[in-house]
Design a protein around this motif. Structure first.
Motif, short mmCIF file in Angstrom:
data_model
loop_
_atom_site.label_atom_id
_atom_site.label_comp_id
_atom_site.label_asym_id
_atom_site.label_seq_id
_atom_site.Cartn_x
_atom_site.Cartn_y
_atom_site.Cartn_z
N PRO A 63 0.84 -1.19 0.00
CA PRO A 63 0.00 0.00 0.00
C PRO A 63 0.88 1.25 0.00
N PRO A 64 0.31 2.41 -0.36
CA PRO A 64 1.09 3.64 -0.30
C PRO A 64 1.55 3.92 1.13
N GLY A 65 2.73 4.46 1.26
CA GLY A 65 3.26 4.82 2.56
C GLY A 65 4.08 3.69 3.17
N PRO A 66 4.73 3.98 4.29
CA PRO A 66 5.58 2.96 4.94
C PRO A 66 4.76 1.84 5.56
N ARG A 67 5.34 0.64 5.57
CA ARG A 67 4.71 -0.52 6.20
C ARG A 67 5.35 -0.76 7.56
N THR A 68 4.67 -1.55 8.37
CA THR A 68 5.23 -1.91 9.66
C THR A 68 6.37 -2.90 9.43
N VAL A 69 7.23 -3.06 10.41
CA VAL A 69 8.41 -3.90 10.27
C VAL A 69 8.03 -5.35 9.95
N GLY A 87 -5.98 5.66 -0.72
CA GLY A 87 -5.12 6.53 -1.49
C GLY A 87 -4.35 5.83 -2.60
N CYS A 88 -4.74 4.60 -2.97
CA CYS A 88 -4.01 3.83 -3.98
C CYS A 88 -4.72 3.94 -5.33
N LEU A 89 -4.05 4.51 -6.30
CA LEU A 89 -4.63 4.66 -7.63
C LEU A 89 -4.90 3.31 -8.28
N GLY A 90 -3.99 2.36 -8.13
CA GLY A 90 -4.18 1.03 -8.70
C GLY A 90 -5.42 0.35 -8.17
N ARG A 96 -11.75 -1.19 -6.38
CA ARG A 96 -11.73 -1.63 -4.98
C ARG A 96 -11.98 -0.46 -4.07
N GLY A 97 -12.62 -0.73 -2.94
CA GLY A 97 -13.11 0.26 -1.98
C GLY A 97 -12.17 1.36 -1.58
N GLY A 98 -11.10 1.14 -0.99
CA GLY A 98 -10.20 2.11 -0.40
C GLY A 98 -10.62 3.56 -0.51
N PRO A 99 -10.80 4.27 0.61
CA PRO A 99 -11.21 5.67 0.55
C PRO A 99 -10.14 6.53 -0.09
N ARG A 100 -10.58 7.56 -0.76
CA ARG A 100 -9.65 8.49 -1.40
C ARG A 100 -9.03 9.38 -0.35
N VAL A 101 -7.74 9.63 -0.47
CA VAL A 101 -7.03 10.48 0.46
C VAL A 101 -6.51 11.68 -0.30
N ARG A 102 -6.93 12.86 0.12
CA ARG A 102 -6.44 14.08 -0.52
C ARG A 102 -5.25 14.61 0.23
N ALA A 103 -4.39 15.33 -0.46
CA ALA A 103 -3.19 15.87 0.17
C ALA A 103 -3.54 16.84 1.29
N GLY A 104 -4.56 17.64 1.12
CA GLY A 104 -4.93 18.64 2.12
C GLY A 104 -6.06 18.20 3.03
N ALA A 105 -6.34 16.89 3.09
CA ALA A 105 -7.48 16.41 3.86
C ALA A 105 -7.32 16.68 5.36
N ALA A 106 -6.11 16.61 5.86
CA ALA A 106 -5.90 16.83 7.29
C ALA A 106 -6.05 18.30 7.66
N ALA A 107 -5.77 19.19 6.74
CA ALA A 107 -5.85 20.62 7.02
C ALA A 107 -7.28 21.14 6.92
N ALA A 108 -8.16 20.45 6.22
CA ALA A 108 -9.52 20.94 6.01
C ALA A 108 -10.31 21.08 7.30
N PRO A 109 -10.32 20.10 8.23
CA PRO A 109 -11.09 20.30 9.46
C PRO A 109 -10.59 21.48 10.28
N ALA A 110 -9.31 21.71 10.29
CA ALA A 110 -8.76 22.82 11.06
C ALA A 110 -9.23 24.16 10.49
N SER A 111 -9.26 24.27 9.16
CA SER A 111 -9.70 25.53 8.56
C SER A 111 -11.20 25.72 8.74
N ALA A 112 -11.98 24.62 8.76
CA ALA A 112 -13.42 24.74 8.99
C ALA A 112 -13.68 25.19 10.42
N ALA A 113 -12.92 24.65 11.37
CA ALA A 113 -13.08 25.05 12.77
C ALA A 113 -12.70 26.51 12.95
N ALA A 114 -11.68 26.96 12.25
CA ALA A 114 -11.25 28.35 12.35
C ALA A 114 -12.31 29.28 11.76
#
Length: 132
Positions: A63-69, A87-90, A96-114
């Motif tokens: 999968p995208p990103g680092p794996r556990t040891v 977040g896997c294009l393939g 296949r299901g896997g939810p889409r992950v956007r680059a700015g997804a983590a920043a969106a809730p913070a800006s909405a709260a602000a």
């Protein structure tokens, strides 16, 4: 030092690399004078993408990103591939299901709260997030 990094050494990656390299060598021979080599090499390079994709979907990729040891071994099959990786294009191309992950997804809730604390409406905050 190499034990701390996950460089993605997988059966899918190495097989795709081998098929693509063979295709590049054949295409190079075609450029040097063996005419069928250009077409055979190009076909092998395209086949490398398909082979790597099928192996990834079968669980021999990562999968995208680092794996556990415990998941870093080349002989270790990824059991989560059947549901799709987040977040896997393939996986998305395979439906296949896997939810889409956007680059700015983590920043969106913070800006909405602000924007809520500043007194702006949710619609204005959402419009600002879409435009940025």
């Amino acid at each position: 030092m190499s034990g701390h990094y996950d460089e993605g050494h997988t059966v899918a990656g190495w097989t795709g690399f081998t098929v693509a390299t063979t295709g590049a060598v054949m295409a190079g021979l075609g450029i040097c004078g063996w005419r069928p080599g250009i077409w055979l090499g190009s076909a092998l390079m395209a086949a490398a993408l398909l082979v790597m994709w099928v192996l990834h979907l079968a669980g021999w990729g990562k999968p995208p990103g680092p794996r556990t040891v415990d998941q870093r071994s080349l002989r270790r099959r990824d059991l989560s591939a059947r549901q799709g990786h987040a977040g896997c294009l393939g996986c998305r191309l395979a439906g296949r299901g896997g939810p889409r992950v956007r680059a700015g997804a983590a920043a969106a809730p913070a800006s909405a709260a602000a924007s809520e604390t500043a007194g702006t409406s949710d619609a204005a905050g959402a419009a600002a997030d879409v435009s940025s």
